[in-house]
Design an enzyme around this catalytic site. Sequence first.
Site, mmCIF file in Angstrom:
data_model
loop_
_atom_site.group_PDB
_atom_site.id
_atom_site.type_symbol
_atom_site.label_atom_id
_atom_site.label_comp_id
_atom_site.label_asym_id
_atom_site.label_seq_id
_atom_site.Cartn_x
_atom_site.Cartn_y
_atom_site.Cartn_z
ATOM 1 N N TYR A 61 -69.081 -40.259 14.574
ATOM 2 C CA TYR A 61 -68.157 -39.759 13.562
ATOM 3 C C TYR A 61 -66.817 -39.491 14.237
ATOM 4 C CZ TYR A 61 -72.486 -38.853 10.921
ATOM 5 O OH TYR A 61 -73.710 -38.961 10.288
ATOM 6 N N HIS A 129 -79.707 -42.252 16.102
ATOM 7 C CA HIS A 129 -78.969 -42.465 14.851
ATOM 8 C C HIS A 129 -79.351 -43.782 14.163
ATOM 9 C CE1 HIS A 129 -74.798 -41.601 12.817
ATOM 10 N NE2 HIS A 129 -75.734 -41.863 11.948
ATOM 11 N N GLY A 211 -75.811 -38.692 -3.634
ATOM 12 C CA GLY A 211 -75.402 -40.077 -3.851
ATOM 13 C C GLY A 211 -74.005 -40.362 -3.335
ATOM 14 N N PHE A 214 -71.479 -39.261 -5.679
ATOM 15 C CA PHE A 214 -71.501 -39.830 -7.028
ATOM 16 C C PHE A 214 -71.905 -38.798 -8.073
ATOM 17 C CE2 PHE A 214 -73.892 -42.234 -10.346
ATOM 18 C CZ PHE A 214 -72.835 -42.981 -10.847
#
Length: 346
Positions: A61, A129, A211, A214
């Site tokens: 990240y 990961h 989501g 979302f």
Amino acid sequence: MASEVRRIKLGSQGLDVSVQGLGCMGMTHGDGPPKPEADMIKLIHHAFNKGITHFDTSIIYGPYTNEILVGKGLKGLPREKVQLATKFGVKPLEGGGTEVCGDPEYVREACESSLKRLGVDYIDLYYVHRIDTRVPIEITIGALKKLVEEGKVRYIGLSEASPETIRRAHAVHPISAVQLEWSLWTRDAEEEVIPTCRELGIGIVPFSPLGKGFFGGGAKLMENLSSNDYRRTVPKFQGENLEHNMKLLERVGELATRKGCSTSQLALAWVHHQGDDVCPIPGTTKIENLESNIKALSVKLTPEEMAELESIASANAAKGDRYPPAMMAHTWRFANTPPLSSWKAT
């Protein structure tokens, strides 16, 4: 002040965490430009004061910048009350790009560099990961086992791992948690991966339980995404897929209205109702969203409401893959490693 967030045992090895964690990726990576550091540190402290003690980051990240930020955010908090999770295995390359790497030498190098960036002596939960399909998982876990023995890592986790990979890894050293995408519109892990975790006593850490935002933003989410937000590349958010998925969102929203909660709270409550071995890590960069996510813990669903939600959002209800093709190639369905007998150390 009494904590608003209860605690659970994640897996059967003794790891104790808040039942909801905080995914920190979007603070510096993926969701548009990095957010102001002071605001993100304030958010981390606010989460801790509310009882969220499980914080999730990764080397990739940024790369690197998220671990640095999380390390700053956790500085000054009581270390023994924080469960810090980070990940290795998606290796940044000089000049840009990444490769998936599970080489034992890299396991140690990655861990020691993460410890420095985070400013800590040990990592509570260290994940693979993504699974390196060139290296037997036994070799990667063997290197992690040494880090556990040295006190640099307390518990081992896997992310995007197939049932076979989970079993093989767990035979080398107990796996405490498997991270996977699980939400009302991503349910493909329910058939094999989740039952495997439960059989072996491994905790389940759903990422993107809303989501990828979302269930919080719907169509407006797409309108407000920055040009470099990775979600613009996700098939579920595109064209006819999005139109179809909006109908699913509307039906979930109707039930949320009847329940007197937001659509995102209902979607997150559904994940929490999956069992006491489940610890979702919704990400956010806003205190008001963090507060909303915590309130999802008080949304109680009856068996009838769970059944209604699951009929609306059945396993194949949503359309579109959850990543673009290059990233899908590294998800659990495609990520088995070669047999141990094939390994020749270099």
